[in-house]
Each structure stands twice: as structure tokens, then as C-alpha cells.
Design a protein around this motif. Structure first.
Motif: not given
Lengths: 355, 262
Positions: A73-74, A78, A80, A87-88, A99-100, A103-104, A147-148, A151, B161, B166-170, B174
């Protein structure tokens, strides 16, 4: 770069229950397609399969040239947006959006700048340092959108994104979602149970039932030309009148209405799909007129209600109860014998289905 | 109009309060008494017995052991308990329902039975060193608190959450550390403290597992009492009480005690 999404013959199970059956779906580059249906129809399952939170039993999912079927999935790239916003809570608006990017592997300065730009674009300038607890529902969903989007994903997906908002905000937000989706022309899949919402912002809508797509087409076609009884009922063709073609009558087809009575259906408006068929219509698709016409359904009027733009009558016909509309100028009384004239643009002929 | 409580009700409340607070007052009084035997009310006032606690090397040694055990046992228990609580919250539907109850068993089984069976199986049966056996025993003792309190936090956690991360690439592993853990931190702290106190005050498990050269503070207290019936015991008790109260005060200040009763 925009890409297309392709699901081919996807079947999925929860335990032993089959929730999707041989589902195929093509979402073209830059297109927004909605999956519309009641809960349990498989629309959310489809979204979760594409997101990678579920694995299909069989079938393939492709995004552009990438085969997603077994990709974690990661790694799917995509964006989402969830019904609960998701939200975090421990991060500020800016860190949520960034956040995304983190990760990149983007550097701190770059991701802060991009996050702030996106926050401004969704109309939340000045809110970057807030936390979720200090935001309204609409603001939270804007953060989730930012947030979606930030990225720059190859696919955007929305899971009932407006269900937790109040009615007025829902309308504003769906326009906003459509606008933001079109800026980059990102391919998008949108899940909802709200027909108005789906029809208003989608290029095409897939109406789903029991793990299958019943019809996939533009909102205009779905609304006026449903392909089967399920879709017809879904888009408001409440009246279903079974009939049977019996003869040609000049430039019309003469049909026998179930339970008695004849009706002439002009060929220029109607194509009879089979000998046994149904006429489906919305209440405004049957217009109340005097009893002396042959191109309509004989009926006896029941209760009259006032709709503002017309009167609506509960009617008894030989084929069963139907709803019909009548003009405001001439209110009619209960018990009157009338003819209900089908209005071609609000009616359609469909093959009969085994119930 | 103000409703007045019935006098009998007030009397009952006062009695209950005295019943709860009485032993604590007595123990503090006894610890301060300037006599060589336990007595209440105290006769004369002295801090000598508190000083005595730190002069007797057995108390010092066992106090260190007790703290080591409380920290180590709780940490070990958290290492097992957090993943277990996570699995039970995340896969609530897929997992059998009785599983949640399994993790409460150490509370339901009388501790003395637990201690005895641990002695038979771990300490004697497999020749694990005393400290190791104690560590295992305490970890088992506090596991229910860890699983339950952390579980309560996780049950109110929206797992969307985690999916968003995960969808954001994590990657999922992690996401657990960067998104799940920070949001259940209050539960982990509360669980840790509750477990810490339980371990620190435990007698019934430790009594079976302690052995030559290794003991815990409560066990040493019992041993001391058999030989000397002096106020040192009361002083140790007061010290233990203060540690507990101090820890609870921190919880109350940071998280609120209501968190523990959830």
C-alpha cells in the motif's frame, strides 16, 4: 503525468463471503469516476482494494503501466481522503500536510514551503500551526485534502469525504473537491452513497449493487436512460408498469398493459426492448389528462398532494398503484377516471427482469 | 433550594473515610515513635527509624532490586503487551473474542497460585537464575494492566489514521511508531505507572521466587519483621507509600486519575 486506472475481473472475499464479483472498471486519464450505492454494495471494498488495504482473490489492478495488484500500500502513490478525515492528531496542520513529502525524503525547507502553499490553496492560510482539536469539520477535511494533494499522487481517492459534514458545507466542499481535482487533472475515484453528490461532480458514475457495477455512464445518461430496473429505481423511476407489445399501429407500437388496457407508444420516442417489457417513469413522467385519450394508461385518482410546482396523485391502474403529476391550474378530485400520459423524456422502456 | 444530606448518611461517609485513612495514619505515627517497638499513638518523635532504613544494607540492596524489577518487569511486559493490545484492537473482528480475557487471567488467578506455579516451573523446573525468574514473574503479574490500559487507548484510536500514513508512503511498521504510538502515549504512560506500582508492592509472587542473596523490599520487610518488631518496618512502609502517592500524583497532574478507572 496523468494515468488511467484499470480494474479487470476483480473478485474479493471477506472470509467466505464474496463481496465483489468480476468487477471491471476503467477510469480514464484525468477523469473523476464515482462509485455510488447503498452500504454493502462493494464500493468501499473496491476503494480499499485499489488503496492496497485489501487483497483481491483474483483479478488485476493497474494504474497506468504499474501493476498494483501485489504492490504494498505505501508504494502505490495514491492520495486518499477519508470520511473521518484521519488527520494525525499529534501533528500541526503544516506537519500533517508535509507528512507525505517527508516520507518521500524531501528536505525540511522544501516540504514546509510546499505544505504552506497547499494549505493556502485549500483556503486555510493562517491555520498552519493549529492542531486538529482546534479545527472545524470542514477545516479538517480541507487539511485532509491538502495532505492528499500535496504529494501530487497519480490517483486521488475519496471515501465518503463529505458524510460527516452538514448539508450546506457538503455542497461547498464538493465544488471545492472538483475544482482541486481539475487543477492538476488528477485521475480520481470517489465513493459515496449520495446520488446528488455523485452526479454533481463526476465525469461518470458507476451505480453498484451486491458487488457488481449495474451501470457506468455519465450522470446525464444515468438520469434519463437507466439501463436496467435497479438503476431506474435508484435514479427515481418509481413507477414500473409491466406491458406486452401486441401490434403495430401506424408509427406507434400498441402494447397491452398488464391487467388490461391498451397504450400506443410512438416509435419516435420509444424503442421496445423485447415483447415483454416495462415502462418505468418518475412521478412527473406520467401526466394526468382526461379519460378520452388512447395514448395513455387508464387510471382512477386517489389522494392528491401539493408539491409547489404541481399536484401529485396516488393513482390506481390495472397494473397496480402508480404516482402521477397533474398541472396546478386544474386540481382533480379523488375517484375521477383519467388517462395518465407518459412523457417520453421522463420515461423509459426496459426489459422485464426475473425478480 | 438546597437539599441537605441525611445525618446518618454523613456519619456513614465519615466512618468509611476513617476506615480507609486510619491505617495510614497509624503507620505514619508508628514510624515516628521514639520507642524500640511498634506502638501507636507515637511516644516521642524521631526520624531515627527512617535513617535506620538506609543504614541497614539489606533494605538498601532490596530496594534497588525492587526498583530494577519494577522497571525491567514492566518494560518486558510492555514489549509483549503493546503488540498484543494493538493486534486485539486492530483485528477485533477477526480474532476470537475470548482472547481479550486471556490477558486478564493473571489478575483472576490467585497470585499465590501464580507464584507457586512459577516457582515449580521456572525457578526450580528449568533452573533460571533467581533474578531472571523474578523478572518473568513480575512481567506476568503486570501484563494485564499493560494490555488493558494500552488497549483502552487503542480501542478509541481511529485506524484510518494509520491507513492515511500508509497511503502517504509510510510503511506499516514505521506508521506504527510514527503515528500509532504517539497517539496512545497517555495509555502507555498510565499502564506503565500502574504496572510499576503493582510490581513494586508485590509480595505473593516474589515470596516464591526470591532466594539466597536476592530479595525484594516487601519480602525483606517481612523477614525483618520476624526478627525485629521495631518501627523500621513502619518507616519502610511509609516510604513505599510515598513513592506510590508521588507516582499517582504525577499521573493525576499529567493525565488525570480518571484515566485509570476507564
Amino acid at each position: 503525468m496523468t494515468v488511467s486506472l484499470d480494474l479487470s475481473d476483480v473478485t474479493a472475499h471477506y472470509g467466505n463471503t464474496k463481496v465483489l464479483e468480476d468487477l471491471s472498471l476503467h477510469v480514464a486519464e484525468g477523469e473523476l469516476v464515482s462509485l455510488l450505492g447503498a452500504s454493502g454494495c462493494g464500493k468501499t471494498t473496491t476503494l480499499r482494494l485499489v488503496a492496497g488495504f485489501l487483497e483481491p482473490t483474483s483479478g488485476r489492478i493497474k494504474l497506468g503501466e504499474t501493476d498494483l495488484t501485489r504492490l504494498p500500500a505505501h508504494s502505490r502513490d495514491i492520495g486518499l481522503v477519508f470520511q473521518t478525515y484521519a488527520l494525525f492528531p499529534h501533528l500541526s496542520v503544516r506537519d500533517n500536510v508535509a507528512f507525505g513529502l517527508k516520507q518521500r525524503g524531501e528536505g525540511r525547507a522544501a516540504r514546509q514551503r510546499k505544505a504552506d502553499e497547499m494549505i493556502e490553496r485549500v483556503g486555510l492560510a493562517g491555520f498552519a500551526d493549529r492542531f486538529q482539536a482546534n479545527l472545524s469539520g470542514g477545516q479538517r477535511q480541507r487539511v485532509a485534502l491538502a495532505r492528499a494533494l500535496v504529494i501530487e499522487p497519480r490517483l486521488l481517492m475519496f471515501d465518503e469525504p463529505l458524510s460527516n459534514l452538514d448539508a450546506k458545507l457538503r455542497v461547498d466542499m464538493r465544488v471545492e473537491i472538483r475544482r482541486l481535482q481539475q487543477i492538476n487533472g488528477t485521475t480520481a475515484l470517489y465513493v459515496t452513497h449520495d446520488q446528488e453528490e455523485a452526479f454533481s461532480i463526476s465525469d461518470r458514475v458507476a451505480i453498484m449493487n451486491a458487488g457488481r457495477i449495474m451501470q457506468l455512464d455519465t450522470p446525464e445518461v444515468l438520469y434519463s436512460r437507466p439501463a436496467n430496473l435497479f438503476v431506474a429505481d435508484f435514479v427515481g423511476f418509481e413507477n414500473v408498469i409491466p406491458m406486452r407489445a401486441v401490434a403495430e399501429a401506424g408509427d406507434a407500437v400498441r402494447a397491452e398493459i398488464e391487467g388490461g388496457g391498451m397504450i400506443d407508444l410512438p416509435k419516435q420516442h420509444y424503442t421496445v426492448p423485447a415483447q415483454e417489457f416495462v415502462l418505468a417513469s418518475r412521478p412527473e413522467g406520467l401526466l394526468v389528462d382526461t379519460a378520452d385519450r388512447t395514448d395513455g394508461l387508464p387510471a382512477k385518482l386517489g389522494l392528491r398532494t401539493y408539491l409547489g410546482r404541481a399536484y401529485q396523485y396516488q393513482c390506481d391502474t390495472t397494473a397496480g398503484p402508480v404516482k402521477a403529476n397533474g398541472p396546478l391550474g386544474t386540481p382533480r378530485e379523488e375517484g375521477e377516471i383519467v388517462t395518465l400520459i407518459p412523457q417520453p423524456e421522463q420515461c423509459c422502456l426496459l426489459p422485464r427482469e426475473a425478480k | 433550594m438546597q437539599r441537605r444530606a441525611h445525618p446518618a448518611l454523613i456519619a456513614f461517609a465519615v466512618l468509611t473515610f476513617l476506615f480507609l485513612i486510619g491505617p495510614l495514619v497509624i503507620i505514619v505515627g508508628a514510624a515516628l515513635s521514639d520507642t524500640s517497638y511498634l506502638t501507636f499513638p507515637p511516644q516521642g518523635l524521631t526520624l531515627h527509624w527512617f535513617q535506620n532504613v538506609f543504614e541497614i544494607s539489606a533494605f538498601k540492596r532490596t530496594m534497588i532490586t525492587s526498583f530494577q524489577l519494577a522497571v525491567g518487569g514492566t518494560a518486558l511486559s510492555m514489549a509483549i503487551g503493546i503488540p498484543a493490545a494493538y493486534a486485539m484492537a486492530r483485528y477485533r473482528i477477526e480474532l476470537p473474542r475470548f482472547l481479550g480475557n486471556v490477558f486478564v487471567l493473571p489478575i483472576l488467578v490467585p497470585e499465590i497460585v501464580l507464584g507457586f506455579s512459577l516457582m515449580k516451573s521456572v525457578a526450580v523446573g528449568s533452573g533460571v537464575p533467581i533474578m531472571g525468574a523474578l523478572l518473568l514473574g513480575h512481567a506476568l503479574l503486570v501484563l494485564p494492566y499493560c494490555v488493558r490500559v494500552v488497549g483502552a487507548s487503542l480501542n478509541s484510536f481511529d485506524f484510518s489514521i494509520e491507513e492515511a500514513a500508509v497511503s502517504l508512503g509510510c510503511p506499516r511498521w514505521k506508521a506504527f511508531f510514527t503515528v500509532v504510538l504517539p497517539n496512545v502515549k497517555p495509555g502507555i504512560i498510565a499502564g506503565f505507572i500502574l504496572a510499576f506500582i503493582t510490581s513494586l508492592n508485590d509480595v505473593s509472587i516474589s515470596i516464591f521466587l526470591t532466594g539466597p542473596g536476592v530479595s525484594t523490599l516487601p519480602i525483606q520487610l517481612l523477614a525483618h519483621m520476624e526478627q525485629f518488631f521495631d518501627p523500621t518496618i513502619a518507616s519502610v512502609s511509609v516510604l513505599l507509600m510515598f513513592v506510590t502517592v508521588a507516582v499517582m500524583a504525577i499521573v493525576e497532574r499529567t493525565l488525570g486519575l480518571t484515566f485509570l478507572t476507564k
